[in-house]
Design a protein around this motif. Sequence first.
Motif, PDB file in Angstrom:
ATOM      1  N   LYS A 143       2.343   5.973  -1.894  1.00  0.00           N
ATOM      2  CA  LYS A 143       1.622   6.982  -1.126  1.00  0.00           C
ATOM      3  C   LYS A 143       0.833   6.354   0.011  1.00  0.00           C
ATOM      4  O   LYS A 143       0.737   6.918   1.092  1.00  0.00           O
ATOM      5  N   VAL A 144       0.283   5.175  -0.238  1.00  0.00           N
ATOM      6  CA  VAL A 144      -0.503   4.487   0.792  1.00  0.00           C
ATOM      7  C   VAL A 144       0.379   4.136   1.986  1.00  0.00           C
ATOM      8  O   VAL A 144      -0.024   4.289   3.147  1.00  0.00           O
ATOM      9  N   VAL A 145       1.596   3.712   1.734  1.00  0.00           N
ATOM     10  CA  VAL A 145       2.526   3.351   2.809  1.00  0.00           C
ATOM     11  C   VAL A 145       2.871   4.582   3.639  1.00  0.00           C
ATOM     12  O   VAL A 145       2.865   4.538   4.877  1.00  0.00           O
ATOM     13  N   ILE A 146       3.138   5.696   2.993  1.00  0.00           N
ATOM     14  CA  ILE A 146       3.486   6.931   3.699  1.00  0.00           C
ATOM     15  C   ILE A 146       2.307   7.429   4.525  1.00  0.00           C
ATOM     16  O   ILE A 146       2.457   7.801   5.697  1.00  0.00           O
ATOM     17  N   ILE A 147       1.120   7.411   3.944  1.00  0.00           N
ATOM     18  CA  ILE A 147      -0.071   7.862   4.665  1.00  0.00           C
ATOM     19  C   ILE A 147      -0.344   6.960   5.873  1.00  0.00           C
ATOM     20  O   ILE A 147      -0.648   7.435   6.965  1.00  0.00           O
ATOM     21  N   THR A 148      -0.202   5.660   5.697  1.00  0.00           N
ATOM     22  CA  THR A 148      -0.400   4.718   6.794  1.00  0.00           C
ATOM     23  C   THR A 148       0.618   4.966   7.897  1.00  0.00           C
ATOM     24  O   THR A 148       0.277   4.981   9.085  1.00  0.00           O
ATOM     25  N   PHE A 149       1.863   5.161   7.531  1.00  0.00           N
ATOM     26  CA  PHE A 149       2.919   5.425   8.502  1.00  0.00           C
ATOM     27  C   PHE A 149       2.621   6.698   9.295  1.00  0.00           C
ATOM     28  O   PHE A 149       2.741   6.726  10.520  1.00  0.00           O
ATOM     29  N   LEU A 150       2.227   7.758   8.618  1.00  0.00           N
ATOM     30  CA  LEU A 150       1.912   9.008   9.298  1.00  0.00           C
ATOM     31  C   LEU A 150       0.717   8.867  10.226  1.00  0.00           C
ATOM     32  O   LEU A 150       0.713   9.394  11.345  1.00  0.00           O
TER      33      LEU A 150
END
Length: 87
Positions: free
Chosen positions: A2-9
Amino acid sequence: MKVVIITFLLVSFLLSSSFEPTAAGSSFCDSKCGARCAKAAVQDRCLKYCGICCEKCKCVPSGTYGNKHECPCYRDLKNAKGKPKCP
């Protein structure tokens, strides 16, 4: 994950928002500098420095030469040697 997706967004949002104002401002500067540099002997250099000055000052004097009193910021920008930066 989830952290990777949030960072990407978050990064995507920041990058997309930072390019929009530049694109709008550059079309103004492109047209004004195109007119300003129409008769310049070295057009690529004139367009480069006019574009830098336009982005910074948000104005370009009318005509192909002179009229710098119309845009004091454009008139007053100097290069490292103390000479006028803007064409």
